[in-house]
Design an enzyme around this catalytic site. Structure first.
Site, PDB file in Angstrom:
ATOM      1  N   ALA A  69       4.212 -48.869  50.681  1.00 12.35           N
ATOM      2  CA  ALA A  69       3.075 -48.442  51.493  1.00 12.35           C
ATOM      3  C   ALA A  69       3.238 -47.018  52.004  1.00 12.35           C
ATOM      4  O   ALA A  69       2.246 -46.304  52.186  1.00 12.35           O
ATOM      5  CB  ALA A  69       2.884 -49.395  52.666  1.00 12.35           C
ATOM      6  N   THR A  70       4.470 -46.575  52.246  1.00 14.14           N
ATOM      7  CA  THR A  70       4.667 -45.208  52.733  1.00 14.14           C
ATOM      8  C   THR A  70       4.145 -44.201  51.719  1.00 14.14           C
ATOM      9  O   THR A  70       3.444 -43.241  52.079  1.00 14.14           O
ATOM     10  CB  THR A  70       6.154 -44.957  53.039  1.00 14.14           C
ATOM     11  OG1 THR A  70       6.560 -45.818  54.105  1.00 14.14           O
ATOM     12  CG2 THR A  70       6.388 -43.512  53.449  1.00 14.14           C
ATOM     13  N   ASN A 142       1.370 -53.365  63.214  1.00 17.14           N
ATOM     14  CA  ASN A 142       2.680 -53.905  62.837  1.00 17.14           C
ATOM     15  C   ASN A 142       3.537 -54.280  64.038  1.00 17.14           C
ATOM     16  O   ASN A 142       4.422 -55.133  63.932  1.00 17.14           O
ATOM     17  CB  ASN A 142       3.441 -52.903  61.962  1.00 17.14           C
ATOM     18  CG  ASN A 142       3.719 -51.598  62.681  1.00 17.14           C
ATOM     19  OD1 ASN A 142       2.801 -50.947  63.191  1.00 17.14           O
ATOM     20  ND2 ASN A 142       4.969 -51.185  62.726  1.00 17.14           N
ATOM     21  N   GLN A 170       0.076 -55.122  57.038  1.00 14.46           N
ATOM     22  CA  GLN A 170       0.391 -56.354  57.760  1.00 14.46           C
ATOM     23  C   GLN A 170      -0.674 -57.432  57.598  1.00 14.46           C
ATOM     24  O   GLN A 170      -0.433 -58.590  57.946  1.00 14.46           O
ATOM     25  CB  GLN A 170       0.574 -56.048  59.257  1.00 14.46           C
ATOM     26  CG  GLN A 170       1.760 -55.161  59.577  1.00 14.46           C
ATOM     27  CD  GLN A 170       3.095 -55.851  59.403  1.00 14.46           C
ATOM     28  OE1 GLN A 170       3.188 -57.079  59.407  1.00 14.46           O
ATOM     29  NE2 GLN A 170       4.152 -55.068  59.254  1.00 14.46           N
ATOM     30  N   CYS A 307      11.061 -49.593  61.342  1.00 13.11           N
ATOM     31  CA  CYS A 307      11.067 -48.212  60.856  1.00 13.11           C
ATOM     32  C   CYS A 307      11.543 -47.233  61.926  1.00 13.11           C
ATOM     33  O   CYS A 307      11.944 -46.122  61.615  1.00 13.11           O
ATOM     34  CB  CYS A 307       9.673 -47.819  60.382  1.00 13.11           C
ATOM     35  SG  CYS A 307       9.021 -48.940  59.143  1.00 13.11           S
TER      36      CYS A 307
END
Length: 363
Positions: A69-70, A142, A170, A307
């Site tokens: 996803a990043t 998240n 999410q 993260c």
């Protein structure tokens, strides 16, 4: 160990592992090769693509597989132009990327949220002006599980001529994706798939500048050799999410009821009504979270986003809700789902409560 950290990552579904194994053991061809083995690998990827798209947005578009996803969020933001509007509670993959774009001269507006974690739609409407290029908002937060009014935000974006980016990491496969999104980011390991793969759904007619150059193997020009194993695992996990949707929802409701009953004296952070019920972020006055986690080493839970762990900073999401530094630092996040049994959850919460009570007695 009792695992209660589903927002950080979810256990790999057995069906996903089974789908991956042949591509890890005996079928090693490059899916971008023209020979028969390569075409077989490519076919497996296309099956996986259809499976992931099957729980995705309605409407015409294409899914591009990414490393996670990043990458998908970076691509969606850096691949567009014009002013950006986003929310103060977005994931760092959005906020840090937006900040990088601001340093390059791109206009950025970060809209605050209320004490419940929800954006005020009037403030959002003021921020999304004609000429805005991109609006980015997370479907399910998240850290606190709050569900933003994405459909209404997307309508505002359309009216201003902007593209709508939804970080659905999410919520993908769990919460219905509203219509109106042009770009949707997702991650396999949040829905019982493998780590190292995600995707960006790109609406029909949306043009993005590539983030990665060097072959343009994927949809919309994304470059890089795909892993058939990771794609197959992602697809199988998505198919399982679709097939088990009702069972998973009922199980989640039972777990939510159990958890909120057991932790009735704690304060839930963020809206209770507009929330994904697999995320329970809550606080207790005076709680020393570092000590709590040390005392509960056999339970996996979180003080916030994985993260940001180790950064030394309190949660930007909780601060955006108006919590004091002390309140933010006395909060924990408990995440559970498909493979969490009621007995496991009860045992884990009993241990957390007992450790927290010992702190209060000692004080």
């Amino acid at each position: 160990m009792i695992y209660l950290d589903y927002q950080a990552t979810t256990p790999l579904a057995p069906e996903a592992l089974a789908a991956m194994l042949p591509w890890l053991q005996t079928q090693h061809a490059n899916p971008h090769s023209a020979h028969r083995a390569g075409r077989q690998a490519k076919a497996a990827i296309e099956v996986a693509r259809m499976q992931v798209e099957g729980i995705g947005p309605a409407g015409a578009g294409a899914l591009a597989f990414t490393s996670g996803a990043t990458e998908a969020l970076n691509w969606a933001i850096k691949g567009t132009t014009g002013p950006i509007v986003t929310l103060a509670t977005e994931h760092a993959a959005v906020l840090d990327t937006v900040a990088a774009e601001a340093r390059r001269g791109r206009d950025v507006t970060v809209v605050p949220v209320g004490a419940d974690g929800l954006v005020d739609l009037d403030r959002m409407a003021d921020a999304i002006r004609p000429g805005t290029g991109l609006v980015a908002a997370m479907l399910v937060n998240n850290e606190i599980g709050v569900i933003q009014p994405i459909a209404e935000i997307a309508t505002m974006a359309k009216a201003a001529g902007a593209l709508m980016l939804c970080d659905a990491v999410q919520g993908y496969g769990r919460v219905p994706l509203p219509a109106g999104c042009d770009l949707v980011a997702m991650s396999a390991h949040k829905l019982h798939g493998p780590k190292g793969i995600g995707g960006l759904w790109i609406g029909d007619g949306v043009m993005l500048e590539p983030l990665l150059h060097g072959g343009a193997q994927e949809a919309a020009g994304r470059s890089g050799t795909l892993s058939p194993a990771l794609c197959a695992g992602f697809g199988a996990a998505a198919l399982e999410m679709h097939d088990r949707e009702n069972d998973d929802d009922r199980h989640l409701d039972r777990l939510w009821t159990l958890a909120t009953d057991m932790l009735a004296g704690w304060t839930i952070n963020g809206s209770v009504r507009h929330r994904y019920r697999g995320n329970l972020n809550l606080r207790r006055a005076g709680l020393d979270v570092a000590r709590l986690m040390s005392d509960c080493r056999d339970i996996a839970f979180s003080a916030g986003s994985a993260c940001a762990s180790g950064s030394g900073r309190s949660s930007h999401v909780l601060r955006a809700l108006g919590l004091s530094e002390a309140e933010a630092r006395s909060s924990i996040r408990i995440g559970y789902g498909r493979y969490t049994t009621q007995d496991e959850l009860a045992a884990g919460l009993d241990a957390i409560k007992a450790a927290a009570d010992r702190q209060r007695v000692a004080a």
